[in-house]
Write a protein that holds these residues in place. Structure first.
Motif, mmCIF file in Angstrom:
data_model
loop_
_atom_site.group_PDB
_atom_site.id
_atom_site.type_symbol
_atom_site.label_atom_id
_atom_site.label_comp_id
_atom_site.label_asym_id
_atom_site.label_seq_id
_atom_site.Cartn_x
_atom_site.Cartn_y
_atom_site.Cartn_z
ATOM 1 N N SER A 1 0.791 -1.233 0.000
ATOM 2 C CA SER A 1 0.000 0.000 0.000
ATOM 3 C C SER A 1 0.823 1.284 0.000
ATOM 4 O O SER A 1 0.263 2.365 -0.181
ATOM 5 C CB SER A 1 -0.924 0.024 1.226
ATOM 6 N N ASP A 2 2.152 1.167 0.195
ATOM 7 C CA ASP A 2 2.947 2.391 0.303
ATOM 8 C C ASP A 2 4.355 2.126 -0.215
ATOM 9 O O ASP A 2 4.712 0.982 -0.498
ATOM 10 C CB ASP A 2 2.988 2.859 1.760
ATOM 11 N N SER A 3 5.119 3.184 -0.365
ATOM 12 C CA SER A 3 6.508 3.033 -0.807
ATOM 13 C C SER A 3 7.288 2.240 0.240
ATOM 14 O O SER A 3 7.087 2.421 1.444
ATOM 15 C CB SER A 3 7.149 4.413 -0.984
ATOM 16 N N VAL A 4 8.171 1.388 -0.231
ATOM 17 C CA VAL A 4 8.940 0.546 0.678
ATOM 18 C C VAL A 4 10.418 0.601 0.308
ATOM 19 O O VAL A 4 10.783 0.914 -0.826
ATOM 20 C CB VAL A 4 8.450 -0.922 0.646
ATOM 21 N N ASN A 5 11.259 0.299 1.306
ATOM 22 C CA ASN A 5 12.702 0.288 1.074
ATOM 23 C C ASN A 5 13.178 -1.020 0.456
ATOM 24 O O ASN A 5 14.213 -1.072 -0.185
ATOM 25 C CB ASN A 5 13.451 0.487 2.398
ATOM 26 N N ASN A 6 12.405 -2.060 0.688
ATOM 27 C CA ASN A 6 12.891 -3.401 0.390
ATOM 28 C C ASN A 6 11.694 -4.323 0.286
ATOM 29 O O ASN A 6 10.652 -4.081 0.903
ATOM 30 C CB ASN A 6 13.809 -3.847 1.554
ATOM 31 N N LEU A 7 11.843 -5.382 -0.489
ATOM 32 C CA LEU A 7 10.805 -6.415 -0.549
ATOM 33 C C LEU A 7 11.508 -7.755 -0.598
ATOM 34 O O LEU A 7 12.509 -7.918 -1.317
ATOM 35 C CB LEU A 7 9.914 -6.215 -1.768
ATOM 36 N N GLN A 8 11.027 -8.693 0.175
ATOM 37 C CA GLN A 8 11.614 -10.031 0.195
ATOM 38 C C GLN A 8 10.519 -11.060 -0.004
ATOM 39 O O GLN A 8 9.384 -10.877 0.446
ATOM 40 C CB GLN A 8 12.334 -10.281 1.522
ATOM 41 N N TRP A 9 10.880 -12.161 -0.644
ATOM 42 C CA TRP A 9 10.031 -13.336 -0.761
ATOM 43 C C TRP A 9 10.655 -14.456 0.066
ATOM 44 O O TRP A 9 11.875 -14.693 0.001
ATOM 45 C CB TRP A 9 9.901 -13.795 -2.212
ATOM 46 N N PHE A 10 9.787 -15.156 0.818
ATOM 47 C CA PHE A 10 10.214 -16.273 1.651
ATOM 48 C C PHE A 10 9.388 -17.509 1.298
ATOM 49 O O PHE A 10 8.222 -17.410 0.900
ATOM 50 C CB PHE A 10 10.002 -15.979 3.139
ATOM 51 N N HIS A 11 9.995 -18.661 1.502
ATOM 52 C CA HIS A 11 9.284 -19.925 1.397
ATOM 53 C C HIS A 11 9.312 -20.590 2.771
ATOM 54 O O HIS A 11 10.389 -20.732 3.367
ATOM 55 C CB HIS A 11 9.952 -20.842 0.361
#
Lengths: 110, 108
Positions: free
Chosen positions: B26-36
């Motif tokens: 919903s907003d600007s972010v510094n980082n995005l990660q995907w986890f399993h």
């Protein structure tokens, strides 16, 4: 190199008791985190620490206390356990961008 | 706080199929990660991807930060891909906010 470990892996306790969950990392990462995982909520941040002796609240801190006297350890204490604190607790550490998670502690409060 | 929505909530695949998982924020972010998270509960970081595209074997991810979404692609799925996939966004000081996850079941 053990990485990040949590103990105990399973814990059953009673309402009102104090419980401490341990987290230990061998990487000397500056940042450490505690999350809880409940069905339908994903993971929610309880507390985090940017360095030894520096801690701050996350999204759901009520009922929990943390300390960080050494870089490698980040214990989480439930001062008076309640049934709503039944959950799986994950500790994580990071130095920069990527967080590395421990195996989790499954806590049941009766 | 930042809202993170993942879709679909559940996905059943036949072994060998391809799939796409989506994460909206919903907003600007510094980082995005995907986890399993595997069936034994262990969380493994798949990608650190604040923008652009990355590939790791049969998995790839794309983040379009300006449009506030990220996609995780699973190609030629295998039974070992089963588990829950989480998207998590960093809003400040390395703190992550997680989506509710997509549960993937790959059938042999």
């Amino acid at each position: 190199d053990a990485g990040i470990t949590q103990s105990p892996r399973y814990k059953i306790t009673e309402t009102g008791r104090q419980v401490t969950l341990m987290c230990h990392q061998t990487w000397s990462h500056s940042y450490m985190f505690w999350y809880r995982q409940d069905l339908g909520h994903g993971l929610r941040l309880i507390y985090y620490s940017a360095a030894a002796d520096i801690t701050d609240k996350g999204e759901v801190p009520d009922g929990y206390v943390v300390s960080r006297s050494k870089t490698e350890n980040f214990p989480l204490t439930l001062e008076s356990a309640t049934r709503s604190q039944t959950s799986v607790y994950f500790c994580a550490s990071s130095e920069a961008d990527t967080q590395y998670f421990g195996p989790g502690t499954r806590l049941t409060v009766l | 706080g930042i809202q993170v929505e993942q879709s679909p909530p559940d996905l059943i695949l036949q072994e060998g199929a391809n799939s796409t998982l989506r994460c909206n924020f919903s907003d600007s972010v510094n980082n995005l990660q995907w986890f399993h998270q595997n069936p034994w509960g262990q969380l493994i970081n798949l990608f650190y991807i604040p923008s652009g595209t990355k590939q790791n074997g049969r998995l790839s991810a794309t983040t379009v930060a300006t449009e506030r979404y990220s996609l995780l692609y699973i190609s030629s799925s295998q039974t070992t891909d089963s588990g829950v996939y989480f998207c998590a966004v960093e809003f400040n000081d390395y703190k992550l906010s997680f989506g509710a996850g997509t549960t993937v079941t790959v059938r042999a």
